[in-house]
Design a protein around this motif. Sequence first.
Motif, PDB file in Angstrom:
ATOM      1  N   ARG A  20       0.828  -1.214   0.000  1.00 21.57           N
ATOM      2  CA  ARG A  20       0.000   0.000   0.000  1.00 21.57           C
ATOM      3  C   ARG A  20       0.859   1.258   0.000  1.00 21.57           C
ATOM      4  N   ALA A  21       1.923   1.271   0.794  1.00 21.94           N
ATOM      5  CA  ALA A  21       2.777   2.455   0.877  1.00 21.94           C
ATOM      6  C   ALA A  21       3.508   2.723  -0.435  1.00 21.94           C
ATOM      7  N   SER A  22       3.783   1.688  -1.206  1.00 24.53           N
ATOM      8  CA  SER A  22       4.514   1.867  -2.455  1.00 24.53           C
ATOM      9  C   SER A  22       3.668   2.528  -3.540  1.00 24.53           C
ATOM     10  N   GLY A  23       2.344   2.505  -3.373  1.00 21.37           N
ATOM     11  CA  GLY A  23       1.477   3.058  -4.414  1.00 21.37           C
ATOM     12  C   GLY A  23       1.309   2.124  -5.593  1.00 21.37           C
ATOM     13  N   ASN A  24       1.827   0.926  -5.482  1.00 27.12           N
ATOM     14  CA  ASN A  24       1.701  -0.080  -6.537  1.00 27.12           C
ATOM     15  C   ASN A  24       0.606  -1.069  -6.176  1.00 27.12           C
ATOM     16  N   LEU A  25       0.220  -1.836  -7.148  1.00 29.61           N
ATOM     17  CA  LEU A  25      -0.709  -2.938  -6.926  1.00 29.61           C
ATOM     18  C   LEU A  25       0.021  -4.227  -7.259  1.00 29.61           C
ATOM     19  N   LEU A  26      -0.262  -5.254  -6.514  1.00 34.94           N
ATOM     20  CA  LEU A  26       0.247  -6.583  -6.802  1.00 34.94           C
ATOM     21  C   LEU A  26      -0.920  -7.382  -7.366  1.00 34.94           C
ATOM     22  N   TYR A  27      -0.676  -8.115  -8.431  1.00 37.59           N
ATOM     23  CA  TYR A  27      -1.756  -8.930  -8.999  1.00 37.59           C
ATOM     24  C   TYR A  27      -1.256 -10.340  -9.265  1.00 37.59           C
ATOM     25  N   GLU A  28      -2.208 -11.251  -9.293  1.00 42.00           N
ATOM     26  CA  GLU A  28      -1.921 -12.631  -9.686  1.00 42.00           C
ATOM     27  C   GLU A  28      -3.059 -13.087 -10.570  1.00 42.00           C
ATOM     28  N   LEU A  29      -2.710 -13.509 -11.780  1.00 42.27           N
ATOM     29  CA  LEU A  29      -3.710 -13.933 -12.760  1.00 42.27           C
ATOM     30  C   LEU A  29      -3.668 -15.450 -12.884  1.00 42.27           C
ATOM     31  N   ASP A  30      -4.819 -16.062 -12.706  1.00 46.61           N
ATOM     32  CA  ASP A  30      -4.957 -17.509 -12.877  1.00 46.61           C
ATOM     33  C   ASP A  30      -5.647 -17.743 -14.215  1.00 46.61           C
ATOM     34  N   PRO A  31      -4.927 -18.191 -15.237  1.00 51.89           N
ATOM     35  CA  PRO A  31      -5.528 -18.356 -16.562  1.00 51.89           C
ATOM     36  C   PRO A  31      -6.597 -19.445 -16.602  1.00 51.89           C
ATOM     37  N   ALA A  32      -6.514 -20.422 -15.716  1.00 54.89           N
ATOM     38  CA  ALA A  32      -7.504 -21.503 -15.719  1.00 54.89           C
ATOM     39  C   ALA A  32      -8.885 -20.966 -15.366  1.00 54.89           C
ATOM     40  N   SER A  33      -8.953 -20.109 -14.361  1.00 54.93           N
ATOM     41  CA  SER A  33     -10.249 -19.570 -13.938  1.00 54.93           C
ATOM     42  C   SER A  33     -10.534 -18.211 -14.559  1.00 54.93           C
ATOM     43  N   GLY A  34      -9.489 -17.536 -15.042  1.00 57.59           N
ATOM     44  CA  GLY A  34      -9.670 -16.179 -15.562  1.00 57.59           C
ATOM     45  C   GLY A  34      -9.752 -15.158 -14.443  1.00 57.59           C
ATOM     46  N   GLY A  35      -9.439 -15.581 -13.231  1.00 59.55           N
ATOM     47  CA  GLY A  35      -9.529 -14.690 -12.084  1.00 59.55           C
ATOM     48  C   GLY A  35      -8.238 -13.917 -11.845  1.00 59.55           C
ATOM     49  N   ILE A  36      -8.400 -12.717 -11.298  1.00 57.74           N
ATOM     50  CA  ILE A  36      -7.258 -11.886 -10.940  1.00 57.74           C
ATOM     51  C   ILE A  36      -7.396 -11.529  -9.464  1.00 57.74           C
ATOM     52  N   LEU A  37      -6.375 -11.847  -8.683  1.00 57.86           N
ATOM     53  CA  LEU A  37      -6.323 -11.463  -7.276  1.00 57.86           C
ATOM     54  C   LEU A  37      -5.488 -10.196  -7.178  1.00 57.86           C
ATOM     55  N   PRO A  49     -12.896  -0.646  -7.054  1.00 58.95           N
ATOM     56  CA  PRO A  49     -12.567  -1.696  -6.077  1.00 58.95           C
ATOM     57  C   PRO A  49     -12.078  -2.952  -6.801  1.00 58.95           C
ATOM     58  N   ALA A  50     -11.328  -3.757  -6.081  1.00 57.31           N
ATOM     59  CA  ALA A  50     -10.748  -4.973  -6.662  1.00 57.31           C
ATOM     60  C   ALA A  50     -11.818  -5.900  -7.227  1.00 57.31           C
ATOM     61  N   GLU A  51     -13.005  -5.924  -6.631  1.00 61.20           N
ATOM     62  CA  GLU A  51     -14.076  -6.824  -7.094  1.00 61.20           C
ATOM     63  C   GLU A  51     -14.513  -6.506  -8.525  1.00 61.20           C
ATOM     64  N   ILE A  53     -12.632  -5.594 -10.979  1.00 62.68           N
ATOM     65  CA  ILE A  53     -11.609  -5.985 -11.959  1.00 62.68           C
ATOM     66  C   ILE A  53     -11.015  -7.338 -11.561  1.00 62.68           C
ATOM     67  N   ALA A  54     -11.858  -8.221 -11.084  1.00 58.25           N
ATOM     68  CA  ALA A  54     -11.405  -9.513 -10.560  1.00 58.25           C
ATOM     69  C   ALA A  54     -11.324 -10.603 -11.623  1.00 58.25           C
ATOM     70  N   THR A  55     -11.636 -10.261 -12.881  1.00 59.45           N
ATOM     71  CA  THR A  55     -11.533 -11.257 -13.954  1.00 59.45           C
ATOM     72  C   THR A  55     -10.775 -10.645 -15.135  1.00 59.45           C
ATOM     73  N   VAL A  56     -10.224 -11.510 -15.961  1.00 59.23           N
ATOM     74  CA  VAL A  56      -9.513 -11.054 -17.157  1.00 59.23           C
ATOM     75  C   VAL A  56     -10.459 -10.272 -18.055  1.00 59.23           C
ATOM     76  N   GLN A  57     -11.699 -10.732 -18.161  1.00 56.38           N
ATOM     77  CA  GLN A  57     -12.671 -10.039 -18.998  1.00 56.38           C
ATOM     78  C   GLN A  57     -12.962  -8.636 -18.472  1.00 56.38           C
ATOM     79  N   ALA A  58     -13.192  -8.511 -17.166  1.00 59.74           N
ATOM     80  CA  ALA A  58     -13.474  -7.194 -16.575  1.00 59.74           C
ATOM     81  C   ALA A  58     -12.276  -6.265 -16.745  1.00 59.74           C
ATOM     82  N   TRP A  59     -11.069  -6.802 -16.568  1.00 50.58           N
ATOM     83  CA  TRP A  59      -9.869  -5.996 -16.752  1.00 50.58           C
ATOM     84  C   TRP A  59      -9.743  -5.572 -18.218  1.00 50.58           C
ATOM     85  N   GLY A  60      -9.962  -6.505 -19.130  1.00 49.45           N
ATOM     86  CA  GLY A  60      -9.852  -6.217 -20.559  1.00 49.45           C
ATOM     87  C   GLY A  60     -10.795  -5.121 -21.021  1.00 49.45           C
TER      88      GLY A  60
END
Length: 185
Positions: A20-37, A49-51, A53-60
């Motif tokens: 949080r202090a860095s101002g960056n976001l950390l993400y992890e993409l699971d291609p099997a589910s299409g989910g992004i944490l 909110p993270a919810e 953009i929680a999928t590859v489709q929503a992010w795209g």
Amino acid sequence: RESAARATEEWRRRYEAAIRASGNLLYELDPASGGILWDGDTRAVLGVPAEEIATVQAWGERVHPDDRTRVRGFREQLLSGEISQIAVEYRVERAEGEWITIGVNGYAIDDPTRLREGRRRIIGFVSDVSERIRAEAERQALAAQLRQAEKMEAVGRLAGGIAHDFNNILGAILGYGELAQARVE
């Protein structure tokens, strides 16, 4: 066990605070589910909110239309093993409809739950680089103005030199003209 649990919890809190202090976001993409944490403050960086953009489709859908094909290509290259990491910049839409430029670092890692299948995940960081891009564009514009000013200064010096030389020639002509006039009388 309780001591280990406390130590783990303290480590987790420090890790989250550092992200949080860095101002960056950390993400992890699971291609099997299409989910992004996501980890970090997605509202501060992306305006959503993270919810949302929680999928590859929503992010795209948030990626600028001109950048979508390129981003999809990078993701496919990472997942196929063609490349193992990326560092790219592209535009995404914030909640307010504003387009920002983000810098994305991504690393392909083997999925420990699917090692036999050769599955990979993508993990990385996202940061808002819009200010840096704007500052770079402003710097380039100022550099272009400086080059133009230097060109105009050079043209001015050239014109001044030519005018001075021409004035010297005219001075000689006028001087000889006055001498000729004096002799004629």
